[in-house]
Design a protein around this motif. Structure first.
Motif, PDB file in Angstrom:
ATOM      1  N   LYS A 266       1.200  -1.049   0.001  1.00  0.00           N
ATOM      2  CA  LYS A 266       0.037  -0.236  -0.406  1.00  0.00           C
ATOM      3  C   LYS A 266       0.696   1.675  -0.318  1.00  0.00           C
ATOM      4  O   LYS A 266       0.122   2.484   0.011  1.00  0.00           O
ATOM      5  CB  LYS A 266      -0.985  -0.217   1.403  1.00  0.00           C
ATOM      6  N   GLU A 267       2.100   1.221   0.623  1.00  0.00           N
ATOM      7  CA  GLU A 267       2.891   1.841   0.271  1.00  0.00           C
ATOM      8  C   GLU A 267       3.590   2.120  -0.813  1.00  0.00           C
ATOM      9  O   GLU A 267       4.121   3.501  -0.542  1.00  0.00           O
ATOM     10  CB  GLU A 267       3.438   2.208   2.194  1.00  0.00           C
ATOM     11  N   ALA A 268       4.036   1.039  -1.405  1.00  0.00           N
ATOM     12  CA  ALA A 268       4.870   1.652  -2.991  1.00  0.00           C
ATOM     13  C   ALA A 268       3.444   1.644  -3.891  1.00  0.00           C
ATOM     14  O   ALA A 268       3.086   1.416  -4.399  1.00  0.00           O
ATOM     15  CB  ALA A 268       5.641  -0.091  -2.657  1.00  0.00           C
ATOM     16  N   THR A 269       4.562   1.875  -5.414  1.00  0.00           N
ATOM     17  CA  THR A 269       3.835   2.001  -6.951  1.00  0.00           C
ATOM     18  C   THR A 269       4.209   0.368  -6.841  1.00  0.00           C
ATOM     19  O   THR A 269       4.835  -0.620  -6.211  1.00  0.00           O
ATOM     20  CB  THR A 269       4.774   2.729  -7.477  1.00  0.00           C
ATOM     21  N   ASP A 270       3.678   0.311  -8.201  1.00  0.00           N
ATOM     22  CA  ASP A 270       2.734  -0.987  -8.379  1.00  0.00           C
ATOM     23  C   ASP A 270       4.727  -1.425  -9.174  1.00  0.00           C
ATOM     24  O   ASP A 270       4.808  -2.035  -8.903  1.00  0.00           O
ATOM     25  CB  ASP A 270       1.973  -0.922 -10.254  1.00  0.00           C
ATOM     26  N   ASN A 271       4.966  -0.244 -10.033  1.00  0.00           N
ATOM     27  CA  ASN A 271       6.460  -0.641 -10.271  1.00  0.00           C
ATOM     28  C   ASN A 271       7.577  -1.588  -9.429  1.00  0.00           C
ATOM     29  O   ASN A 271       8.483  -2.346  -9.439  1.00  0.00           O
ATOM     30  CB  ASN A 271       7.439   0.788 -10.575  1.00  0.00           C
ATOM     31  N   GLU A 272       7.774  -0.477  -8.341  1.00  0.00           N
ATOM     32  CA  GLU A 272       8.349  -1.761  -7.189  1.00  0.00           C
ATOM     33  C   GLU A 272       7.517  -2.754  -6.771  1.00  0.00           C
ATOM     34  O   GLU A 272       8.893  -3.303  -6.217  1.00  0.00           O
ATOM     35  CB  GLU A 272       8.495  -0.037  -5.798  1.00  0.00           C
ATOM     36  N   VAL A 273       6.438  -3.102  -5.963  1.00  0.00           N
ATOM     37  CA  VAL A 273       6.076  -4.312  -5.800  1.00  0.00           C
ATOM     38  C   VAL A 273       6.533  -5.054  -7.224  1.00  0.00           C
ATOM     39  O   VAL A 273       6.755  -6.506  -6.762  1.00  0.00           O
ATOM     40  CB  VAL A 273       5.108  -4.074  -5.923  1.00  0.00           C
ATOM     41  N   ILE A 274       6.770  -4.755  -7.863  1.00  0.00           N
ATOM     42  CA  ILE A 274       6.802  -5.720  -9.621  1.00  0.00           C
ATOM     43  C   ILE A 274       8.555  -6.068  -9.077  1.00  0.00           C
ATOM     44  O   ILE A 274       8.870  -7.678  -8.949  1.00  0.00           O
ATOM     45  CB  ILE A 274       6.378  -5.174 -11.056  1.00  0.00           C
ATOM     46  N   HIS A 275       8.790  -5.160  -9.402  1.00  0.00           N
ATOM     47  CA  HIS A 275      10.321  -5.524  -9.042  1.00  0.00           C
ATOM     48  C   HIS A 275      11.138  -6.447  -7.637  1.00  0.00           C
ATOM     49  O   HIS A 275      11.520  -6.843  -7.972  1.00  0.00           O
ATOM     50  CB  HIS A 275      11.757  -4.124  -8.794  1.00  0.00           C
ATOM     51  N   ALA A 276       9.663  -6.007  -6.907  1.00  0.00           N
ATOM     52  CA  ALA A 276      10.390  -6.234  -5.560  1.00  0.00           C
ATOM     53  C   ALA A 276      10.189  -8.492  -5.768  1.00  0.00           C
ATOM     54  O   ALA A 276      10.550  -8.660  -4.723  1.00  0.00           O
ATOM     55  CB  ALA A 276       9.403  -5.973  -4.527  1.00  0.00           C
ATOM     56  N   ARG A 277       8.755  -8.265  -6.329  1.00  0.00           N
ATOM     57  CA  ARG A 277       8.572  -9.735  -6.324  1.00  0.00           C
ATOM     58  C   ARG A 277       9.259 -10.501  -7.586  1.00  0.00           C
ATOM     59  O   ARG A 277      10.297 -11.482  -7.396  1.00  0.00           O
ATOM     60  CB  ARG A 277       7.116  -9.653  -7.167  1.00  0.00           C
ATOM     61  N   TYR A 278       9.836  -9.770  -8.601  1.00  0.00           N
ATOM     62  CA  TYR A 278      11.319  -9.966  -9.682  1.00  0.00           C
ATOM     63  C   TYR A 278      12.515 -10.747  -8.854  1.00  0.00           C
ATOM     64  O   TYR A 278      12.490 -11.833  -9.007  1.00  0.00           O
ATOM     65  CB  TYR A 278      11.149  -9.007 -10.891  1.00  0.00           C
TER      66      TYR A 278
END
Length: 451
Positions: A266-278
């Motif tokens: 909720k605090e992160a952007t979609d792009n940041e979450v995608i990079h974290a998942r990758y």
């Protein structure tokens, strides 16, 4: 004739008295207007100011005070219009302090992205106040935005020369050095920035990036921990900490950081979450937790199908998603994995003589079960390697495998790989006694031993 002269003199006297009263009363109205602003009565000041300007459009002090009232009442757009009129008149007298005026209008130009106009004002200010470090720094930022980094560097350096404690000038100079890969200079400037302002989280972040680029991961993580105290730097700093842990082989720590990002989505952007998942999937893949990795790739694919090599990864592990036997083969612990490999070679007609675990797989020395039936024929050993790795087996490995065969005095080899083999690897073994077994055939052999 006498009456006419008296009339003319009378009118002139009346006009003189009016002008005299006006010249006396008008400054008092300016003073009253200024006092209203000082006392925070901006709406009253605006009302009176507009009335006065309607009678005197060319008075710079009225436009200046009205601009101040608009600006302080939260109407910077209208304030800028009034400040522009002061600039057009160009008469900085009375209560107008030219330096204060130019600093204010330059700030408004920057607020409304009128960078060219802001640059003109700050350049004028550097001439009127040549010892002001901040003006030099601001000129540098505007020149940098115009794509003139070399000119910007000169102004940042001048700002630091005037005030070595100007942490912003140190930071922006360091950022320019970083962008041109002058890492030692960049690090020196960023360290000066945090020396004079320990709360400069952006500078801490760049120190972390520089240390990461230099593979000084411990120092990088320390810097990112300081940067993450700022909410604006928090998420990307945690991601960078995870990357540092991953690059230094501390997968458990890396996984913890990336999973934290997902919890803080909720605090992160979609792009940041995608990079974290990758990155999380990469860690899982290294640890052969392929099912966990697939979950992350599928989550990424649902949001951003063309992200990096996610689709290739899903294709690569398609069999795992559909074939339970391959799934077990990849995720089982080392001992169970070795047991499965021994069963495969047994089903293929080989008897195990020696076996050991190696990195990402196992190695077995075996003999053909049928070779011992003939009394006068020497039993020949076979070297068999099994690998469960995401990357294709390349030529260097095949060279090492051949060398291993020579050391063991073995003339036949077999290599199993759950990924693939590169073209160079296949070319290298083309005329050598080495067979390869790919993923599809492994699945078939696993099905046979699972019955």
């Amino acid at each position: 004739m006498y009456i006419v002269i008296i009339s003319i003199v009378g009118i002139a006297a009346i006009l003189f008295i009016i002008l005299l009263l006006k010249s006396f009363l008008f400054p008092r109205k300016i003073l009253t207007l200024n006092n209203l602003i000082k006392n925070g009565k901006y709406q009253s000041a605006i009302k009176i100011g507009k009335q006065l300007i309607s009678k005197d459009q060319t008075n710079p002090e009225l436009h200046y005070l009205l601009a101040q009232a608009y600006n302080l009442s939260g109407k910077p757009e209208i304030a800028l219009m009034e400040y522009n009129k002061v600039n057009q008149i160009g008469n900085f007298t009375g209560i107008i302090n030219e330096q204060v005026f130019r600093k204010t209008i330059a700030g408004l130009f920057m607020q409304f992205n009128q960078d060219e106009e802001a640059l003109k004002e700050y350049l004028l200010l550097t001439k009127k106040d040549p010892y002001n470090s901040d003006y030099q720094y601001l000129v540098g930022t505007l020149l940098e935005k115009r794509g003139k980094p070399e000119s910007a560097i000169g102004h940042y350096q001048k700002a630091i020369e005037l005030d070595k404690r100007n942490d912003k000038a140190h930071f922006f100079l360091g950022k320019l050095y970083y962008n041109t890969q002058k890492l030692p200079q960049a690090k020196a400037e960023m360290e000066e920035a945090v020396k004079y302002n320990p709360d400069n989280s952006q500078a801490h972040f760049f120190i972390g990036k520089i240390n990461k680029d230099s593979h000084n991961f411990t120092a990088a993580i320390t810097a990112f921990e300081k940067a993450q105290k700022d909410p604006e730097q928090k998420i990307k700093s945690i991601i960078e900490k995870g990357v540092c842990s991953m690059m230094s082989g501390k997968n458990d720590m890396a996984i913890a950081e990336f999973e934290r990002i997902i919890r803080l989505s909720k605090e992160a952007t979609d792009n940041e979450v995608i990079h974290a998942r990758y990155f999380l999937a990469t860690c899982f893949e290294k640890e052969r937790k392929i099912i966990n990795a697939i979950e992350q790739w599928e989550a990424i694919n649902a949001k951003k199908p063309n992200f990096k090599d996610v689709q290739q990864k899903l294709v690569q592990y398609q069999d795992i998603r559909t074939e339970d036997v391959m799934k077990d083969f990849l995720i089982e612990g080392n001992e169970k994995f070795l047991e499965m490999c021994i069963k495969i070679i047994d089903a293929k007609g080989f008897t195990q003589q020696e076996s050991r675990l190696i990195k990402n797989g196992c190695q077995i020395v075996a003999v053909d079960k049928g070779s011992g039936k003939w009394r006068n024929i020497k039993v020949q050993s076979v070297l068999i390697n099994f690998f469960r790795i995401p990357e294709p087996v390349d030529e260097p490995f095949m060279r090492t495998f051949i060398e291993e065969m020579k050391k063991l005095n073995i003339i036949k080899g077999i290599v199993y790989s759950t990924s693939d083999f590169t073209r160079k690897a296949l070319t290298f073994i083309e005329n050598r006694p080495v067979d390869i077994v790919k993923k599809e055939q492994i699945i078939e052999e696993l099905k046979k031993i699972s019955h």
